[in-house]
Design an enzyme around this catalytic site. Structure first.
Site, PDB file in Angstrom:
ATOM      1  N   ASP A   1      26.912  13.052   8.033  1.00  0.00           N
ATOM      2  CA  ASP A   1      28.048  13.765   9.037  1.00  0.00           C
ATOM      3  C   ASP A   1      28.935  15.224   7.572  1.00  0.00           C
ATOM      4  O   ASP A   1      29.808  14.994   7.238  1.00  0.00           O
ATOM      5  CB  ASP A   1      29.320  12.752   9.856  1.00  0.00           C
ATOM      6  CG  ASP A   1      30.047  13.970  10.115  1.00  0.00           C
ATOM      7  OD1 ASP A   1      30.113  15.389  10.136  1.00  0.00           O
ATOM      8  OD2 ASP A   1      29.880  13.632  11.147  1.00  0.00           O
TER       9      ASP A   1
ATOM     10  N   PHE B   1      33.332  22.112  15.104  1.00  0.00           N
ATOM     11  CA  PHE B   1      33.502  21.907  16.804  1.00  0.00           C
ATOM     12  C   PHE B   1      32.873  20.112  17.319  1.00  0.00           C
ATOM     13  O   PHE B   1      32.011  19.883  16.894  1.00  0.00           O
ATOM     14  CB  PHE B   1      32.530  22.724  17.114  1.00  0.00           C
ATOM     15  CG  PHE B   1      33.077  24.556  17.383  1.00  0.00           C
ATOM     16  CD1 PHE B   1      33.363  25.016  16.177  1.00  0.00           C
ATOM     17  CD2 PHE B   1      33.219  24.902  19.043  1.00  0.00           C
ATOM     18  CE1 PHE B   1      33.638  26.412  16.723  1.00  0.00           C
ATOM     19  CE2 PHE B   1      32.990  25.783  18.722  1.00  0.00           C
ATOM     20  CZ  PHE B   1      33.533  27.033  18.102  1.00  0.00           C
TER      21      PHE B   1
ATOM     22  N   LYS C   1      37.208  12.466  12.430  1.00  0.00           N
ATOM     23  CA  LYS C   1      36.629  13.646  11.075  1.00  0.00           C
ATOM     24  C   LYS C   1      37.836  14.318  10.729  1.00  0.00           C
ATOM     25  O   LYS C   1      37.250  15.340   8.929  1.00  0.00           O
ATOM     26  CB  LYS C   1      36.062  14.585  11.799  1.00  0.00           C
ATOM     27  CG  LYS C   1      34.946  14.445  13.137  1.00  0.00           C
ATOM     28  CD  LYS C   1      33.360  15.057  12.696  1.00  0.00           C
ATOM     29  CE  LYS C   1      32.264  14.749  13.465  1.00  0.00           C
ATOM     30  NZ  LYS C   1      30.981  14.696  13.513  1.00  0.00           N
TER      31      LYS C   1
ATOM     32  N   ASP D   1      21.781  14.553  15.016  1.00  0.00           N
ATOM     33  CA  ASP D   1      22.736  12.726  14.190  1.00  0.00           C
ATOM     34  C   ASP D   1      21.430  12.196  13.664  1.00  0.00           C
ATOM     35  O   ASP D   1      22.215  11.486  12.982  1.00  0.00           O
ATOM     36  CB  ASP D   1      22.956  12.443  15.393  1.00  0.00           C
ATOM     37  CG  ASP D   1      24.174  13.148  16.261  1.00  0.00           C
ATOM     38  OD1 ASP D   1      25.237  13.640  15.601  1.00  0.00           O
ATOM     39  OD2 ASP D   1      24.977  13.055  17.384  1.00  0.00           O
TER      40      ASP D   1
ATOM     41  N   LYS E   1      37.940  12.728  18.228  1.00  0.00           N
ATOM     42  CA  LYS E   1      36.579  13.638  17.287  1.00  0.00           C
ATOM     43  C   LYS E   1      37.501  14.103  15.874  1.00  0.00           C
ATOM     44  O   LYS E   1      37.217  13.938  14.184  1.00  0.00           O
ATOM     45  CB  LYS E   1      36.143  14.319  17.902  1.00  0.00           C
ATOM     46  CG  LYS E   1      34.134  14.299  16.867  1.00  0.00           C
ATOM     47  CD  LYS E   1      33.423  15.164  17.850  1.00  0.00           C
ATOM     48  CE  LYS E   1      32.669  14.255  18.679  1.00  0.00           C
ATOM     49  NZ  LYS E   1      31.571  15.375  19.700  1.00  0.00           N
TER      50      LYS E   1
ATOM     51  N   ASN F   1      17.183  20.801  19.096  1.00  0.00           N
ATOM     52  CA  ASN F   1      17.793  20.431  20.359  1.00  0.00           C
ATOM     53  C   ASN F   1      18.546  21.713  20.631  1.00  0.00           C
ATOM     54  O   ASN F   1      18.116  22.539  19.819  1.00  0.00           O
ATOM     55  CB  ASN F   1      19.712  19.838  19.555  1.00  0.00           C
ATOM     56  CG  ASN F   1      20.519  20.576  18.375  1.00  0.00           C
ATOM     57  OD1 ASN F   1      20.643  21.778  19.173  1.00  0.00           O
ATOM     58  ND2 ASN F   1      20.545  19.726  17.740  1.00  0.00           N
TER      59      ASN F   1
HETATM   60  O1  C5P Z   1      30.193  13.866  16.279  1.00  0.00           O
HETATM   61  P1  C5P Z   1      29.741  15.258  16.422  1.00  0.00           P
HETATM   62  O2  C5P Z   1      28.056  15.871  16.074  1.00  0.00           O
HETATM   63  O3  C5P Z   1      29.924  15.463  17.790  1.00  0.00           O
HETATM   64  O4  C5P Z   1      30.237  16.105  16.154  1.00  0.00           O
HETATM   65  C1  C5P Z   1      30.712  18.027  16.301  1.00  0.00           C
HETATM   66  C2  C5P Z   1      31.365  18.202  14.812  1.00  0.00           C
HETATM   67  O5  C5P Z   1      31.107  17.924  14.123  1.00  0.00           O
HETATM   68  C3  C5P Z   1      30.612  19.996  14.615  1.00  0.00           C
HETATM   69  O6  C5P Z   1      31.311  21.014  14.731  1.00  0.00           O
HETATM   70  C4  C5P Z   1      28.905  20.013  14.116  1.00  0.00           C
HETATM   71  O7  C5P Z   1      28.923  20.903  12.778  1.00  0.00           O
HETATM   72  C5  C5P Z   1      29.921  19.100  12.934  1.00  0.00           C
HETATM   73  N1  C5P Z   1      28.643  18.028  12.029  1.00  0.00           N
HETATM   74  C6  C5P Z   1      28.365  17.906  10.974  1.00  0.00           C
HETATM   75  N2  C5P Z   1      27.222  17.407  10.502  1.00  0.00           N
HETATM   76  C7  C5P Z   1      26.536  16.272  11.535  1.00  0.00           C
HETATM   77  C8  C5P Z   1      27.051  16.689  12.598  1.00  0.00           C
HETATM   78  C9  C5P Z   1      27.970  16.968  13.164  1.00  0.00           C
HETATM   79  O8  C5P Z   1      28.584  19.089  10.168  1.00  0.00           O
HETATM   80  N3  C5P Z   1      25.486  14.970  10.710  1.00  0.00           N
END
Ligand code: C5P
Length: 403
Positions: A311, A332, A350, A282, A346, A213
């Site tokens: 995650d 973030f 989380k 993701d 979120k 990305n």
């Molecule tokens: O779910 P999303 O990607 O929007 O969440 C963003 C946050 O979660 C960020 O802090 C990102 O670094 C973390 N993240 C993570 N591992 C993932 C997806 C997101 O640590 N697989």
């Protein structure tokens, strides 16, 4: 903005070939908003001219304690009283030995001796041949200078002007500038260990293709730098980006989300703060082909199937919650709209105490950003600014929370 802006620094040069770097340092300080008063020893004048440093600092250079420009003829008192710090770069072996003994037979050492030690810190950047640096006399001198409250910077390693290779080079101008920045930054994270993830991840489809990305890693790198300037021991787990590692930060490069999770877990013990800025993919292809997937001319496209990545933030936050507060987790959220609602949701999903929202498409790759800090109590905006300024504000905020 640099914490150095508005400071007045006396830049002292003693004799050494590294004095050529002091011209660059002088220029960098002026650029950072510092007023610089240069003082040179007679030996320094063998390597650089006062004309060069006057042109770069915009002030006449002092080279003698008998300088008649001072009405009271006390340059050593006048110059040291107005300084926020005295920085001697290069500090030769001889100059450090002189400092140690309180020698004062020329203006620079006289001024260092005459400075009010509780108000005007003295920072020295040693520069010498590797044998001189490792000589027991220099080792003793460095230890004693430190014990006397003088801030002795590291030396660099590598090729030396004499043709030898080893320790003793003066730090580069940028590195000295960074050390001065650190010196003047309030130590809100002193003694803390901080782990930061940054950048995108890369999920391989085959040996030459993958999914990634547009995350540049700039925000995460800025946070790692700000944390280190604030006194933390920082480890930065970086996805594939070509940014320079902030000085003093330990960097671990990874590629995929799973590599990132493993690296985070390996470094997690002993951390006090975890800041997840990485834009972790993701999904990843459910398998990565061992050989390049070839076009066969039939017009048929390959079928790609995906599986969800772990995650990282949620995994870490969950175990942190189970361990009841030993680790402070910050996440973030890069959103495109409804920032407050999405960031709030979120944060709850989380299980992190602090989630930082930003508008992804507006900030990816840019040098500036705007942040929304969402916690249990509500939201606070950090208005549009450079990522480095925002990182500093976020680190100050985290420092307050950990108090
Ligand atoms: O779910 P999303 O990607 O929007 O969440 C963003 C946050 O979660 C960020 O802090 C990102 O670094 C973390 N993240 C993570 N591992 C993932 C997806 C997101 O640590 N697989």
């Amino acid at each position: 903005m640099s914490t150095l802006a508005g400071k007045h620094i006396v830049l002292g040069l003693s004799g050494g070939i590294a004095a050529y770097k002091s011209a660059e340092l002088c220029r960098a300080l002026v650029k950072a908003g510092v007023t610089v008063q240069v003082v040179m020893t007679e030996a320094a004048e063998q390597f650089m001219t006062a004309v060069t440093l006057q042109a770069l600092s915009g002030r006449p250079v002092y080279t003698s304690q008998w300088d008649p420009r001072e009405a009271n003829n006390m340059a050593h008192i006048n110059l040291s009283r107005e300084a926020d710090a005295i920085v001697v770069a290069p500090a030769s072996a001889d100059f450090m030995a002189k400092l140690l003994h309180g020698g004062a037979d020329e203006l620079l050492s006289l001024m260092c001796l005459a400075r009010p030690i509780d108000k005007v810190p003295l920072i020295v950047a040693p520069a010498m041949n590797r044998q001189m640096w490792s000589n027991p006399a220099t080792r003793r001198n460095v230890a004693q200078l430190q014990a006397d409250g003088i801030h002795v910077l590291d030396v660099g390693q590598g090729d030396q002007a004499c043709g030898e290779t080893g320790d003793g080079r003066m730090l580069e101008a940028d590195d000295i500038l960074e050390e001065l920045e650190a010196f003047f930054t309030p130590k809100v994270l002193a003694g803390r260990a901080v782990l930061v993830t940054a950048g995108p991840t890369y999920e391989a489809i085959d040996p030459v293709r993958g999914i990634t990305n547009l995350s540049s890693g700039k925000m995460g790198f800025a946070i790692a730098r700000a944390a280190r300037l604030a006194g933390a021991e920082v480890t930065l787990i970086a996805g594939p980006v070509s940014l320079a590692t902030p000085r003093g930060v330990k960097r671990v490069n990874v590629r995929s989300a799973r590599d990132m999770l493993l690296a985070v877990q390996a470094h997690l013990p002993a951390q006090g703060v975890f800041v997840a800025t990485a834009a972790v993919a993701d999904w990843r292809p459910d398998h990565s082909a061992e050989q390049k997937i070839k076009k066969d001319g039939s017009g048929q496209t390959p079928e790609l199937a995906f599986v969800e990545n772990p995650d990282i933030l949620a995994t870490v936050a969950q175990s942190a919650a189970a361990q009841k507060g030993a680790l402070f987790c910050v996440g973030f959220a890069a959103e495109s709209h409804d920032l407050l609602a999405h960031t709030t949701a979120k944060r709850l999903r989380k299980l992190v105490p602090l989630l930082v929202g930003n508008i992804g498409p507006a900030t990816f790759g840019q040098d500036d950003n705007a942040l929304l800090l969402v916690d249990e109590a509500g939201a606070r905006e950090l208005p549009h600014a450079s990522k480095q300024v925002l990182a500093t504000q976020l680190i100050e905020d985290i420092g307050q929370r950990l108090k």
